[in-house]
Design a protein around this motif. Structure first.
Motif, short mmCIF file in Angstrom:
data_model
loop_
_atom_site.label_atom_id
_atom_site.label_comp_id
_atom_site.label_asym_id
_atom_site.label_seq_id
_atom_site.Cartn_x
_atom_site.Cartn_y
_atom_site.Cartn_z
N TRP A 130 0.86 -1.19 0.00
CA TRP A 130 0.00 0.00 0.00
C TRP A 130 0.89 1.24 0.00
CZ3 TRP A 130 -5.26 0.07 -0.31
CH2 TRP A 130 -5.98 -1.06 0.07
N PHE A 131 0.40 2.34 -0.57
CA PHE A 131 1.02 3.64 -0.34
C PHE A 131 -0.06 4.71 -0.30
CE2 PHE A 131 1.00 3.64 -5.02
CZ PHE A 131 0.59 4.94 -5.31
N SER A 132 0.25 5.83 0.31
CA SER A 132 -0.72 6.91 0.51
C SER A 132 -0.46 8.06 -0.45
CB SER A 132 -0.66 7.42 1.96
OG SER A 132 -0.97 6.38 2.87
N ALA A 133 -1.53 8.73 -0.83
CA ALA A 133 -1.44 9.90 -1.70
C ALA A 133 -2.67 10.76 -1.43
CB ALA A 133 -1.37 9.47 -3.17
N ALA A 134 -2.93 11.72 -2.31
CA ALA A 134 -4.08 12.62 -2.15
C ALA A 134 -4.75 12.82 -3.51
CB ALA A 134 -3.67 13.96 -1.56
N MET A 149 0.03 -4.16 -6.78
CA MET A 149 0.55 -5.52 -6.96
C MET A 149 1.42 -5.52 -8.21
SD MET A 149 -1.39 -9.21 -7.44
CE MET A 149 -2.03 -9.25 -5.76
N ARG A 150 2.66 -5.99 -8.05
CA ARG A 150 3.59 -6.00 -9.19
C ARG A 150 4.09 -7.42 -9.43
NH1 ARG A 150 9.39 -2.80 -9.93
NH2 ARG A 150 9.19 -2.47 -12.16
N MET A 151 4.01 -7.87 -10.68
CA MET A 151 4.55 -9.16 -11.05
C MET A 151 6.08 -9.06 -11.09
SD MET A 151 1.84 -10.91 -11.22
CE MET A 151 2.70 -12.41 -11.64
N GLN A 230 11.61 -5.29 7.68
CA GLN A 230 12.53 -5.53 6.57
C GLN A 230 11.81 -5.39 5.23
OE1 GLN A 230 15.88 -6.12 6.96
NE2 GLN A 230 15.57 -5.85 9.15
N PRO A 231 11.28 -4.20 4.92
CA PRO A 231 10.52 -4.04 3.67
C PRO A 231 11.39 -4.19 2.43
CG PRO A 231 10.88 -1.92 4.71
CD PRO A 231 11.35 -2.95 5.70
N GLN A 232 12.74 -4.07 2.58
CA GLN A 232 13.60 -4.20 1.41
C GLN A 232 13.54 -5.60 0.80
OE1 GLN A 232 14.66 -3.72 4.50
NE2 GLN A 232 16.15 -5.29 5.04
N GLU A 233 12.99 -6.56 1.54
CA GLU A 233 12.89 -7.91 1.00
C GLU A 233 11.86 -7.99 -0.12
OE1 GLU A 233 12.31 -10.77 4.08
OE2 GLU A 233 14.07 -10.13 5.22
N LYS A 234 11.02 -6.96 -0.27
CA LYS A 234 10.13 -6.86 -1.42
C LYS A 234 10.36 -5.50 -2.09
CE LYS A 234 6.12 -5.32 1.30
NZ LYS A 234 6.27 -3.92 0.94
N GLY A 235 11.64 -5.24 -2.36
CA GLY A 235 12.03 -3.92 -2.88
C GLY A 235 11.44 -3.60 -4.24
N SER A 236 11.06 -4.62 -5.02
CA SER A 236 10.49 -4.35 -6.33
C SER A 236 9.24 -3.50 -6.24
CB SER A 236 10.19 -5.67 -7.04
OG SER A 236 9.54 -5.44 -8.27
N GLU A 238 8.25 -1.87 -3.50
CA GLU A 238 8.54 -0.65 -2.74
C GLU A 238 8.96 0.46 -3.69
OE1 GLU A 238 8.42 0.11 0.52
OE2 GLU A 238 7.68 -1.82 1.23
N ASN A 239 9.76 0.12 -4.68
CA ASN A 239 10.22 1.12 -5.65
C ASN A 239 9.09 1.57 -6.57
OD1 ASN A 239 12.84 1.00 -4.63
ND2 ASN A 239 13.42 -0.65 -6.02
#
Length: 487
Positions: A130-134, A149-151, A230-236, A238-239
């Motif tokens: 998830w991420f937040s925006a306006a 969701m990213r493949m 450890q969110p970097q474990e799903k860095g794809s 996250e970016n």
């Protein structure tokens, strides 16, 4: 002058032995051997760090603070400036800030973590976040929560905006994503969202929410969770969250509804998928098929209808038909809708309210049977405040004109039991323009608006040539005279 170069030349060029080099050049054999083993470049290795009288008394203090920071939230950890400020205020540090910064930088370089490049097979893995925006929706700036969701292999991304990150939105995000991908990956990777994880166990084990487990069982994918913090474990993914925010939500979207906002996001996702069409073709062939029936994203809880026919869901109240007052019903909470059911039948549906200070969501049709028995309630019926303004105007006019004005207003409201709400509202606006409204006048306007012009019929030529004869009304006068004569 004896140098490493001269020693190495005597040994490797002139062929001198170690004993001869030692005798001729006046140095020990040990020094000769050391010179021959060393490189041509002179090197110096420190046996211990240089002394720093200013920093040495504070090294352990700084190291302790930085060690404690490892368990603190990322945004509440010491910066070099904060460390310097604390040293000055709490310990009377007399050195400069640059000295502290240099020490902190060297200390952090020792703890710098190295990462491993990872990959996934086609259709194997998707990463979720998830991420937040306006956004500006219907003229109001509101926060939005975007499910992504990213493949992993093809890098194709799906994004969907929601007003909340609650469990039902989390489940709906998966359902929409799988439908858009037209398939299901074999595993999905998450951090540790509270909507999916009830408790973090040892290692990779998690105690999952039963609704999330039901979703997995329905679509038959596996779940993998990152280590704690450890969110970097799903860095794809996250970016890509930042990528979606910068490219799909800049400038701040101004839309009329959530549907329009998500339509724009899907258009952007389609363009992204088109750019990666060759990779997506390989990924799509490897996905698992969708199940025959979709999963329901609603969370269900029992709800007791109050005496005023209201049920409470997440601290907001919604009306139900008055015949269900006092009964225990089931409330199904979807992302944008609340459905109330009784014995499997939907008895009420409302747009979902968010926040805690909202007025109850009323629907007039739920109260019409009770209003028929209690017409005086029309004078102060709360649902009127949520109806078009014409109803409040009508009530004020009728109550000011007569003490029994509530009866006429109640009769107008009861028209909703016979006709659609839009028809009644349109007719009431028409009648109100001409004077004080009445229920009969509103009914007549509704019926007039429903009249359909009779289409013109083509009359055959033989029939069109027939001319009807005028009626002879004199026979009726003759009958009247005879009746009078008999009398």
């Amino acid at each position: 002058m004896v140098t490493i170069e001269s020693i190495r030349k005597r040994a490797y060029v002139d062929g001198w032995s170690i004993r001869r080099i030692s005798r001729e050049m006046g140095i020990s054999r040990q020094a000769v051997r050391k010179a021959l083993l060393s490189s041509a470049q002179p090197q110096y290795t420190r046996k211990k760090p240089p002394r720093c009288p200013v920093m040495d008394p504070f090294r352990e203090i700084i190291s302790g603070w930085m060690e404690t920071d490892k368990t603190a939230p990322p945004k509440q950890r010491h910066t070099a400036h904060r460390i310097y400020t604390r040293l000055v205020e709490e310990y009377g540090f007399a050195g400069g800030e640059s000295t502290v910064r240099r020490y902190v930088r060297l200390h952090r370089e020792k703890d710098r973590e190295a990462f491993l490049p990872l990959s996934a097979d086609w259709g194997q893995q998707a990463q979720v976040d998830w991420f937040s925006a306006a956004a500006v929706i219907a003229g109001m700036r509101v926060p939005i929560h975007v499910f992504v969701m990213r493949m992993r292999a093809s890098r194709v991304v799906f994004a969907w905006a929601s007003p909340t990150e609650k469990l039902e939105a989390f489940l709906e995000g998966h359902i929409r994503a799988f439908r858009w991908f037209r398939g299901v990956p074999r595993e999905c990777v998450y951090d540790n969202p509270k909507t999916a994880v009830v408790r973090i166990l040892k290692g990779p084990e998690r105690d999952e929410h039963f609704r999330f487990s039901s979703l997995r069982a329905h679509y038959l994918f596996d779940s993998q969770f990152c280590g704690a913090a450890q969110p970097q474990e799903k860095g794809s993914v996250e970016n890509v969250a930042g990528y979606v925010r910068r490219n799909a939500l800049v400038p701040v979207p101004e839309v009329a509804s959530w549907q329009e906002l998500n339509g724009r996001l899907l258009d952007w996702c389609e363009k992204n998928r088109g750019r990666l069409r060759e990779l997506w073709a390989k990924e799509s062939r490897a996905l698992m098929p969708l199940p025959e029936f979709p999963f329901s994203s609603a969370t269900t809880k029992p709800a007791v209808a109050s005496k005023v026919s209201l049920v409470t869901v997440d601290r907001n109240r919604y009306s139900v038909p008055c015949e269900y007052a006092g009964r225990t019903l089931l409330a199904h909470a979807f992302t944008h809708e609340i459905q109330i059911t009784h014995q499997g039948i939907v008895v009420a549906a409302h747009s979902r309210l968010f926040g805690r200070s909202n007025p109850p969501s009323f629907k007039l049709e739920h109260y019409l049977p009770a209003l028929k028995r209690k017409p005086r309630a029309a004078a102060h019926l709360a649902v009127v405040a949520q109806m078009p303004e014409v109803y409040s105007q009508t009530r004020s006019i009728l109550l000011a004109a007569s003490k029994d004005g509530y009866k006429e207003f109640g009769a107008i409201l009861m028209l909703h039991a016979e006709f659609p709400a839009d028809d009644v509202t349109t007719a009431l606006e028409t009648v109100l323009e001409k004077g004080p409204p009445t229920a009969e006048a509103v009914r007549q306007v509704i019926l007039n608006n429903r009249c359909v012009d009779i289409p013109q019929v083509n009359v055959p030529d033989p029939l069109a040539q027939v001319k009807p004869q005028p009626a002879n009304l004199g026979c009726y006068d003759e009958l009247l005279r005879r009746r009078t004569g008999n009398a």
